[in-house]
Design an enzyme around this catalytic site. Structure first.
Site, short mmCIF file in Angstrom:
data_model
loop_
_atom_site.label_atom_id
_atom_site.label_comp_id
_atom_site.label_asym_id
_atom_site.label_seq_id
_atom_site.Cartn_x
_atom_site.Cartn_y
_atom_site.Cartn_z
N GLY A 82 2.69 15.82 15.01
CA GLY A 82 2.59 15.98 16.46
C GLY A 82 2.70 14.73 17.31
CD1 TRP A 119 8.01 11.51 17.41
CD2 TRP A 119 9.94 12.57 17.80
NE1 TRP A 119 9.02 10.74 16.89
CE2 TRP A 119 10.21 11.37 17.11
CE3 TRP A 119 11.00 13.41 18.14
CZ2 TRP A 119 11.51 10.97 16.77
CZ3 TRP A 119 12.29 13.02 17.80
CH2 TRP A 119 12.54 11.81 17.12
CG ASP A 122 6.98 21.10 11.14
OD1 ASP A 122 7.32 19.96 11.48
OD2 ASP A 122 6.92 21.48 9.94
CE LYS A 167 13.69 12.01 10.32
NZ LYS A 167 12.28 11.63 10.14
C1 SAM Z 1 9.00 13.24 9.85
S1 SAM Z 1 8.23 14.79 10.12
C2 SAM Z 1 8.20 14.89 11.86
C3 SAM Z 1 7.22 13.98 12.53
C4 SAM Z 1 7.00 14.33 13.97
N1 SAM Z 1 8.19 14.07 14.77
C5 SAM Z 1 5.86 13.54 14.56
O1 SAM Z 1 6.13 12.58 15.27
O2 SAM Z 1 4.70 13.88 14.32
C6 SAM Z 1 9.48 15.93 9.71
C7 SAM Z 1 9.08 17.38 9.85
O3 SAM Z 1 10.25 18.21 9.76
C8 SAM Z 1 9.79 19.48 9.32
N2 SAM Z 1 10.92 20.33 8.93
C9 SAM Z 1 11.78 20.15 7.90
N3 SAM Z 1 12.68 21.16 7.86
C10 SAM Z 1 12.39 21.98 8.91
C11 SAM Z 1 12.95 23.21 9.40
N4 SAM Z 1 14.01 23.78 8.79
N5 SAM Z 1 12.41 23.80 10.47
C12 SAM Z 1 11.32 23.22 11.08
N6 SAM Z 1 10.74 22.08 10.65
C13 SAM Z 1 11.26 21.47 9.59
C14 SAM Z 1 8.85 19.11 8.19
O4 SAM Z 1 7.98 20.17 7.89
C15 SAM Z 1 8.14 17.89 8.74
O5 SAM Z 1 6.90 18.22 9.32
#
Ligand code: SAM
Length: 231
Positions: free
Chosen positions: A50, A52, A73, A185
């Site tokens: 969370g 972002w 997510d 990303k």
């Molecule tokens: C690096 S983390 C994100 C961090 C977040 N931006 C933050 O600042 O707290 C990447 C996230 O992408 C999610 N994710 C991966 N594939 C996904 C999908 N198909 N749909 C939704 N979320 C996904 C993962 O569960 C993970 O929580």
């Protein structure tokens, strides 16, 4: 990035009340490109834990400026206590399965002025845990970035060559409003330049950015596509 620098960002994030050091990646993107403005409607794909959401909500300005941040997510996620208000809502859902109804409900809960499944900004920090096999990790990250692009500009505008695109239950033209921005990303490698080339006709400007809080040796980059062209 050295372990030392990573630890510094982690400490800084903790002291500032951010849930993860990733906050500094969006802060730097925001500082450079001013993608989120007061009153923006933002969609944050891959939002857990969370950080972002916190940065995006701060960028909305005071509550009377309205706007909303809808986080999505696959993992269970709750709205962070610090820096977020009612304008932030989260959905536990695969970004590829999003529906118009999901977005309408979330925007209604956020008290957004419009419940239309439309956004000024689509952010994606989505990633899988890496497998350690470079080619496979790059391909999987590209798949997620294509998914984000498909959600933003739709099947009609963006036909990924691996068949990726928005969920069929989202608007055909995608959820991103004209003049809206997309940040996604991905790990740089085979196919990443193709993604940029495919996005170029749809935006006024498309560029790459590697924020300081990203490991410099890592291939992690953000494609920043600014100003969706009118269709
Ligand atoms: C690096 S983390 C994100 C961090 C977040 N931006 C933050 O600042 O707290 C990447 C996230 O992408 C999610 N994710 C991966 N594939 C996904 C999908 N198909 N749909 C939704 N979320 C996904 C993962 O569960 C993970 O929580």
């Amino acid at each position: 990035m050295s372990r030392n620098l990573r630890d510094q960002f982690t400490k800084k994030a903790k002291a500032a009340g951010f849930l993860a050091r990733s906050a500094y990646k969006l802060l730097e993107i925001q500082q450079r490109h001013k993608i989120i403005t007061p009153g923006s409607h933002c969609l944050d794909l891959g939002c857990s834990p969370g950080a972002w959401l916190q940065v995006a909500c701060q960028a909305l300005g005071p509550a009377h400026k309205n706007g909303c941040v809808i986080g999505v997510d696959v993992q269970e996620v709750s709205v962070p206590r610090q820096y977020c208000d009612r304008r932030v809502q989260v959905l536990q859902k695969d970004a590829m399965q999003l529906t118009i109804a999901d977005l309408r409900h979330a925007k209604a809960a956020a008290g957004a002025e419009s419940e239309a499944p439309k956004f000024n900004v689509v952010l994606s920090d989505m990633c899988h845990s890496t497998l350690g096999v470079a080619a496979a990790d790059v391909a999987r990250s590209l798949h997620l970035a294509r998914c984000a692009a498909g959600v933003a500009i739709g099947h009609a505008g963006f036909e990924g060559d691996d068949g990726m695109g928005a969920s069929a239950t989202l608007p055909e033209e995608g959820v991103l409003l004209p003049d809206g921005h997309l940040v996604a990303k991905l790990l740089q490698g085979a196919g990443s330049e193709d993604l940029v080339r495919e996005l170029r006709p749809h935006f006024k400007k498309v560029s790459w950015m590697q924020p300081k809080a990203t490991r410099s040796a890592s291939r992690e980059m953000f494609v920043v596509a600014l100003g969706r062209k009118q269709t």
